[in-house]
Scaffold this active site. Structure first.
Site, PDB file in Angstrom:
ATOM      1  N   ASP A  14       0.831 -60.853 -45.975  1.00 12.45           N
ATOM      2  CA  ASP A  14       1.619 -61.989 -45.504  1.00 12.45           C
ATOM      3  C   ASP A  14       3.093 -61.547 -45.463  1.00 12.45           C
ATOM      4  O   ASP A  14       3.401 -60.362 -45.620  1.00 12.45           O
ATOM      5  CB  ASP A  14       1.368 -63.249 -46.352  1.00 12.45           C
ATOM      6  CG  ASP A  14       1.978 -63.180 -47.747  1.00 12.45           C
ATOM      7  OD1 ASP A  14       2.535 -62.117 -48.116  1.00 12.45           O
ATOM      8  OD2 ASP A  14       1.890 -64.185 -48.476  1.00 12.45           O
ATOM      9  N   CYS A  70       0.173 -59.670 -50.810  1.00 12.10           N
ATOM     10  CA  CYS A  70       0.987 -60.885 -50.719  1.00 12.10           C
ATOM     11  C   CYS A  70       2.038 -60.787 -51.819  1.00 12.10           C
ATOM     12  O   CYS A  70       2.332 -59.694 -52.294  1.00 12.10           O
ATOM     13  CB  CYS A  70       0.129 -62.147 -50.816  1.00 12.10           C
ATOM     14  SG  CYS A  70      -0.795 -62.369 -52.350  1.00 12.10           S
ATOM     15  N   THR A  72       2.030 -61.973 -54.957  1.00 11.26           N
ATOM     16  CA  THR A  72       1.450 -61.647 -56.269  1.00 11.26           C
ATOM     17  C   THR A  72       0.137 -60.877 -56.185  1.00 11.26           C
ATOM     18  O   THR A  72      -0.311 -60.334 -57.200  1.00 11.26           O
ATOM     19  CB  THR A  72       1.147 -62.948 -57.037  1.00 11.26           C
ATOM     20  OG1 THR A  72       0.213 -63.719 -56.259  1.00 11.26           O
ATOM     21  CG2 THR A  72       2.412 -63.768 -57.272  1.00 11.26           C
ATOM     22  N   HIS A 103     -16.187 -49.355 -62.104  1.00  8.70           N
ATOM     23  CA  HIS A 103     -17.098 -50.336 -62.719  1.00  8.70           C
ATOM     24  C   HIS A 103     -17.507 -51.460 -61.782  1.00  8.70           C
ATOM     25  O   HIS A 103     -18.601 -52.005 -61.921  1.00  8.70           O
ATOM     26  CB  HIS A 103     -16.442 -50.946 -63.965  1.00  8.70           C
ATOM     27  CG  HIS A 103     -16.344 -49.988 -65.118  1.00  8.70           C
ATOM     28  ND1 HIS A 103     -16.045 -50.397 -66.395  1.00  8.70           N
ATOM     29  CD2 HIS A 103     -16.514 -48.637 -65.181  1.00  8.70           C
ATOM     30  CE1 HIS A 103     -16.028 -49.332 -67.203  1.00  8.70           C
ATOM     31  NE2 HIS A 103     -16.300 -48.258 -66.488  1.00  8.70           N
ATOM     32  N   HIS A 138     -23.534 -50.188 -64.048  1.00  7.25           N
ATOM     33  CA  HIS A 138     -22.573 -50.993 -63.295  1.00  7.25           C
ATOM     34  C   HIS A 138     -23.172 -51.497 -61.979  1.00  7.25           C
ATOM     35  O   HIS A 138     -22.810 -52.569 -61.503  1.00  7.25           O
ATOM     36  CB  HIS A 138     -21.298 -50.190 -63.042  1.00  7.25           C
ATOM     37  CG  HIS A 138     -20.647 -49.730 -64.306  1.00  7.25           C
ATOM     38  ND1 HIS A 138     -20.097 -50.607 -65.212  1.00  7.25           N
ATOM     39  CD2 HIS A 138     -20.508 -48.492 -64.850  1.00  7.25           C
ATOM     40  CE1 HIS A 138     -19.622 -49.927 -66.242  1.00  7.25           C
ATOM     41  NE2 HIS A 138     -19.863 -48.642 -66.056  1.00  7.25           N
TER      42      HIS A 138
HETATM   43  C1  RB5 Z   1       4.186 -66.692 -50.483  1.00  2.00           C
HETATM   44  O1  RB5 Z   1       5.389 -67.260 -50.849  1.00  2.00           O
HETATM   45  C2  RB5 Z   1       3.313 -66.474 -51.720  1.00  2.00           C
HETATM   46  O2  RB5 Z   1       2.839 -67.678 -52.191  1.00  2.00           O
HETATM   47  C3  RB5 Z   1       2.173 -65.538 -51.389  1.00  2.00           C
HETATM   48  O3  RB5 Z   1       2.681 -64.332 -50.912  1.00  2.00           O
HETATM   49  C4  RB5 Z   1       1.253 -65.141 -52.534  1.00  2.00           C
HETATM   50  O4  RB5 Z   1       1.978 -64.685 -53.632  1.00  2.00           O
HETATM   51  C5  RB5 Z   1       0.209 -66.108 -52.905  1.00  2.00           C
HETATM   52  O5  RB5 Z   1      -0.621 -65.847 -53.780  1.00  2.00           O
END
Ligand code: RB5
Length: 146
Positions: A14, A70, A72, A103, A138
């Site tokens: 993203d 993304c 996180t 695993h 596994h």
């Molecule tokens: C975008 O702001 C953020 O929410 C997205 O990149 C991600 O971290 C969602 O899990």
């Protein structure tokens, strides 16, 4: 594990992961066949749409592995994991990446561009791509996921 030049990797990000995606395509993935499924700019997009595109290509066998980025890595892993046949692992460092292959036979790696720095992300992806599934006990456990 196959040579990297024999691997086809589907990748998507993203807006939060766009810059890291471009960096990884130009470095760790430079020897691979890469299917870039966007996004193509920092303009905001919804990560589930990107996760669905990459997961569908991997689930269809058109790529060996998927990489999703993304902010996180969490949202991408939640979304990709909904697709049958996808084992998405959100990894922030190389040890988790190695074990997700050995695993869990993870077939999609999810990275967080706001969590893991560029050099650590490169190392995490490199380790993930070059580690094989251990099989054995596994395989039985992964079978139960499926
Ligand atoms: C975008 O702001 C953020 O929410 C997205 O990149 C991600 O971290 C969602 O899990």
């Amino acid at each position: 594990m196959a040579d990297k030049k024999d691997l086809t990797i589907a990748i998507g990000a993203d807006h939060a992961g766009f810059v890291l995606k471009q960096t990884l395509i130009g470095s760790v993935l430079s020897d691979c066949h890469v299917i870039d499924l966007g996004t193509d700019s920092p303009t905001p997009v919804d990560y589930p749409d990107v996760a669905k595109r990459v997961a569908a290509v991997v689930a269809a066998g058109k790529a060996d592995f998927g990489v999703l980025i993304c902010g996180t890595g969490i949202g991408m892993s939640m979304a990709a994991g909904k697709i049958r046949g996808i084992r998405a692992a959100r990894c922030t460092e190389p040890v988790s990446a190695e074990l997700s292959r050995r695993h869990n036979d993870a077939n999609v790696l999810c990275l967080g561009a706001r969590i893991t720095g560029v050099e650590l992300a490169k190392k995490t992806l490199e380790v993930w791509l070059t580690t094989s599934f251990d099989g054995g006990r596994h395989a039985r456990r992964v079978g139960k996921i499926e």
